[in-house]
Design a protein around this motif. Sequence first.
Motif, PDB file in Angstrom:
ATOM      1  N   LEU A 111     -19.989  14.936  30.116  1.00 26.43           N
ATOM      2  CA  LEU A 111     -19.468  14.147  31.229  1.00 26.43           C
ATOM      3  C   LEU A 111     -20.336  14.341  32.472  1.00 26.43           C
ATOM      4  CD1 LEU A 111     -15.562  14.501  31.258  1.00 26.43           C
ATOM      5  CD2 LEU A 111     -16.901  12.499  30.634  1.00 26.43           C
ATOM      6  N   PRO A 112     -20.583  13.276  33.243  1.00 25.87           N
ATOM      7  CA  PRO A 112     -21.285  13.451  34.518  1.00 25.87           C
ATOM      8  C   PRO A 112     -20.532  14.419  35.426  1.00 25.87           C
ATOM      9  CG  PRO A 112     -21.076  11.124  33.938  1.00 25.87           C
ATOM     10  CD  PRO A 112     -20.230  11.871  32.976  1.00 25.87           C
ATOM     11  N   ALA A 113     -21.286  15.082  36.292  1.00 32.03           N
ATOM     12  CA  ALA A 113     -20.681  16.110  37.147  1.00 32.03           C
ATOM     13  C   ALA A 113     -19.588  15.530  38.037  1.00 32.03           C
ATOM     14  CB  ALA A 113     -21.765  16.775  37.995  1.00 32.03           C
ATOM     15  N   TRP A 114     -19.804  14.324  38.566  1.00 28.96           N
ATOM     16  CA  TRP A 114     -18.806  13.736  39.464  1.00 28.96           C
ATOM     17  C   TRP A 114     -17.508  13.414  38.732  1.00 28.96           C
ATOM     18  CZ3 TRP A 114     -17.009   8.878  38.226  1.00 28.96           C
ATOM     19  CH2 TRP A 114     -17.784   8.120  37.346  1.00 28.96           C
ATOM     20  N   LEU A 115     -17.614  13.054  37.447  1.00 27.58           N
ATOM     21  CA  LEU A 115     -16.421  12.751  36.673  1.00 27.58           C
ATOM     22  C   LEU A 115     -15.734  14.029  36.187  1.00 27.58           C
ATOM     23  CD1 LEU A 115     -14.626  10.561  35.456  1.00 27.58           C
ATOM     24  CD2 LEU A 115     -16.174  10.458  33.493  1.00 27.58           C
ATOM     25  N   ALA A 116     -16.539  15.051  35.871  1.00 31.93           N
ATOM     26  CA  ALA A 116     -15.963  16.306  35.397  1.00 31.93           C
ATOM     27  C   ALA A 116     -15.166  17.006  36.485  1.00 31.93           C
ATOM     28  CB  ALA A 116     -17.074  17.221  34.888  1.00 31.93           C
ATOM     29  N   GLN A 117     -15.474  16.748  37.743  1.00 31.95           N
ATOM     30  CA  GLN A 117     -14.779  17.411  38.838  1.00 31.95           C
ATOM     31  C   GLN A 117     -13.522  16.659  39.279  1.00 31.95           C
ATOM     32  OE1 GLN A 117     -17.788  17.727  41.846  1.00 31.95           O
ATOM     33  NE2 GLN A 117     -19.035  19.177  40.666  1.00 31.95           N
ATOM     34  N   MET A 118     -13.285  15.481  38.712  1.00 28.58           N
ATOM     35  CA  MET A 118     -12.137  14.672  39.129  1.00 28.58           C
ATOM     36  C   MET A 118     -10.875  15.065  38.368  1.00 28.58           C
ATOM     37  SD  MET A 118     -13.523  10.776  39.579  1.00 28.58           S
ATOM     38  CE  MET A 118     -14.591  10.323  40.933  1.00 28.58           C
ATOM     39  N   ASN A 119      -9.768  14.982  39.047  1.00 28.65           N
ATOM     40  CA  ASN A 119      -8.457  15.160  38.427  1.00 28.65           C
ATOM     41  C   ASN A 119      -7.505  14.173  39.105  1.00 28.65           C
ATOM     42  OD1 ASN A 119      -6.222  16.010  37.041  1.00 28.65           O
ATOM     43  ND2 ASN A 119      -6.044  17.971  38.075  1.00 28.65           N
ATOM     44  N   TRP A 120      -7.428  12.964  38.542  1.00 30.98           N
ATOM     45  CA  TRP A 120      -6.713  11.874  39.195  1.00 30.98           C
ATOM     46  C   TRP A 120      -5.208  11.998  38.985  1.00 30.98           C
ATOM     47  CZ3 TRP A 120      -9.218   6.391  39.068  1.00 30.98           C
ATOM     48  CH2 TRP A 120     -10.528   6.476  39.532  1.00 30.98           C
ATOM     49  N   PRO A 121      -4.430  11.481  39.930  1.00 34.02           N
ATOM     50  CA  PRO A 121      -2.982  11.319  39.673  1.00 34.02           C
ATOM     51  C   PRO A 121      -2.761  10.310  38.546  1.00 34.02           C
ATOM     52  CG  PRO A 121      -3.480  11.169  42.018  1.00 34.02           C
ATOM     53  CD  PRO A 121      -4.789  11.146  41.310  1.00 34.02           C
ATOM     54  N   PHE A 122      -1.552  10.323  38.008  1.00 29.68           N
ATOM     55  CA  PHE A 122      -1.271   9.541  36.805  1.00 29.68           C
ATOM     56  C   PHE A 122      -1.376   8.037  37.042  1.00 29.68           C
ATOM     57  CE2 PHE A 122       1.955   8.549  33.256  1.00 29.68           C
ATOM     58  CZ  PHE A 122       0.938   8.519  32.308  1.00 29.68           C
ATOM     59  N   LEU A 123      -0.813   7.544  38.139  1.00 26.03           N
ATOM     60  CA  LEU A 123      -0.813   6.099  38.384  1.00 26.03           C
ATOM     61  C   LEU A 123      -2.220   5.529  38.520  1.00 26.03           C
ATOM     62  CD1 LEU A 123       0.669   3.457  38.868  1.00 26.03           C
ATOM     63  CD2 LEU A 123       0.931   4.107  41.280  1.00 26.03           C
ATOM     64  N   PRO A 124      -3.101   6.079  39.371  1.00 31.99           N
ATOM     65  CA  PRO A 124      -4.463   5.532  39.420  1.00 31.99           C
ATOM     66  C   PRO A 124      -5.196   5.652  38.085  1.00 31.99           C
ATOM     67  CG  PRO A 124      -4.043   6.959  41.309  1.00 31.99           C
ATOM     68  CD  PRO A 124      -2.898   7.137  40.370  1.00 31.99           C
ATOM     69  N   ALA A 125      -4.915   6.729  37.333  1.00 38.23           N
ATOM     70  CA  ALA A 125      -5.575   6.878  36.036  1.00 38.23           C
ATOM     71  C   ALA A 125      -5.127   5.797  35.066  1.00 38.23           C
ATOM     72  CB  ALA A 125      -5.274   8.269  35.465  1.00 38.23           C
ATOM     73  N   LEU A 126      -3.823   5.466  35.073  1.00 38.13           N
ATOM     74  CA  LEU A 126      -3.327   4.385  34.208  1.00 38.13           C
ATOM     75  C   LEU A 126      -3.961   3.054  34.590  1.00 38.13           C
ATOM     76  CD1 LEU A 126       0.497   5.162  33.924  1.00 38.13           C
ATOM     77  CD2 LEU A 126      -1.175   5.212  32.071  1.00 38.13           C
TER      78      LEU A 126
END
Length: 346
Positions: free
Chosen positions: A91-106
């Motif tokens: 995974l790219p570093a910027w994506l590996a550091q993300m932890n999104w809330p459930f609604l935006p992830a859906l």
Amino acid sequence: MERRSPLLAYFAAALVGAVLVYIASAGLDPYILSIIAFIGINVILAVSLNITNGFTGLFSLGHPAFMTVGGYVTAILTLPAARKPHLLPDLPAWLAQMNWPFLPALVAGGLCAALVAAVVGFPVLRLRGHYLAVATLGLIFIIQGLATNLDGYTRGALGLNGLPELTNLWWVYGWMLLTLYVCWKLKHSSLGRTMLAIRENELAAACLGVKITRTRILSFALGAFFAGVAGGLWAHLVTLVTPTSFTFLFAFQLVVMVVLGGTGSITGAALIAAILTVATELLHPVEEAVGLYGSSQLLLAVAVLLVLIYRPKGLFGTAEPDLFAWIGKWQGRQQTHSGSKRQREV
């Protein structure tokens, strides 16, 4: 009689449903709650597939592919950042550091599924009939193959397990309401009538200036968006998503829900999705007791054959039942019965 607002009826039904969800969440055990959640997810899938197959007349089997895309995107975005370098090293570093809330992830999962549908739709939607069905069925195997081989991004055939259990009845109920509302408004809008015109007579619609390709891709992408959201809900309900979580057999089950309910009927698709989900779950103990595994699928096939023979347009056809009219007729029969009873007594 004064015409009642459909929007008022929708909000009244939504309020009643919210009360039932609250009661169920407070008083039912987790197993029953999971079945109710699967009912809601299947309603989302059947109604959204109706946009493509029912409104526009396409024969798509690609919903499991879009569910896989939405499920993986949502799972990757909601995974704790501490687990991503170990599970998903590419995974790219910027994506590996993300932890999104459930609604935006859906929403992101749904948008990615819609993007895949739009890109694939340009070449695929030029096909017709069973050619289109085979092409969208092939999309399922392509997405499964990518998910299996890109193990640095998806963990390969092992899939992503131990996902946070974020899906509950409120999330499922909210998205189900949104799906029903969007599909209802679409069906009764000018765009929905354009889709229905394409389904009934594509050549006549083209002669009237309808943009056939654009409308087809739009319906395909909109259905894929809700399928991607349903995939994310499913993944965070069972806390697992693998390349084979959503197979081509599930694609046929969704098509059966649309056909039995009535191609183009939102109410029929939702009702049959709920009935088949419950019936399949109830038949599992019977299959285990008798030893006839797969008998539920056999009964489903028989039901489809009977409907196609005796009611080829499905339960409701393309129409939607008028609840107020049903209530009025029932009240009228009750009043007539009461009046006749009083006359006999006199």
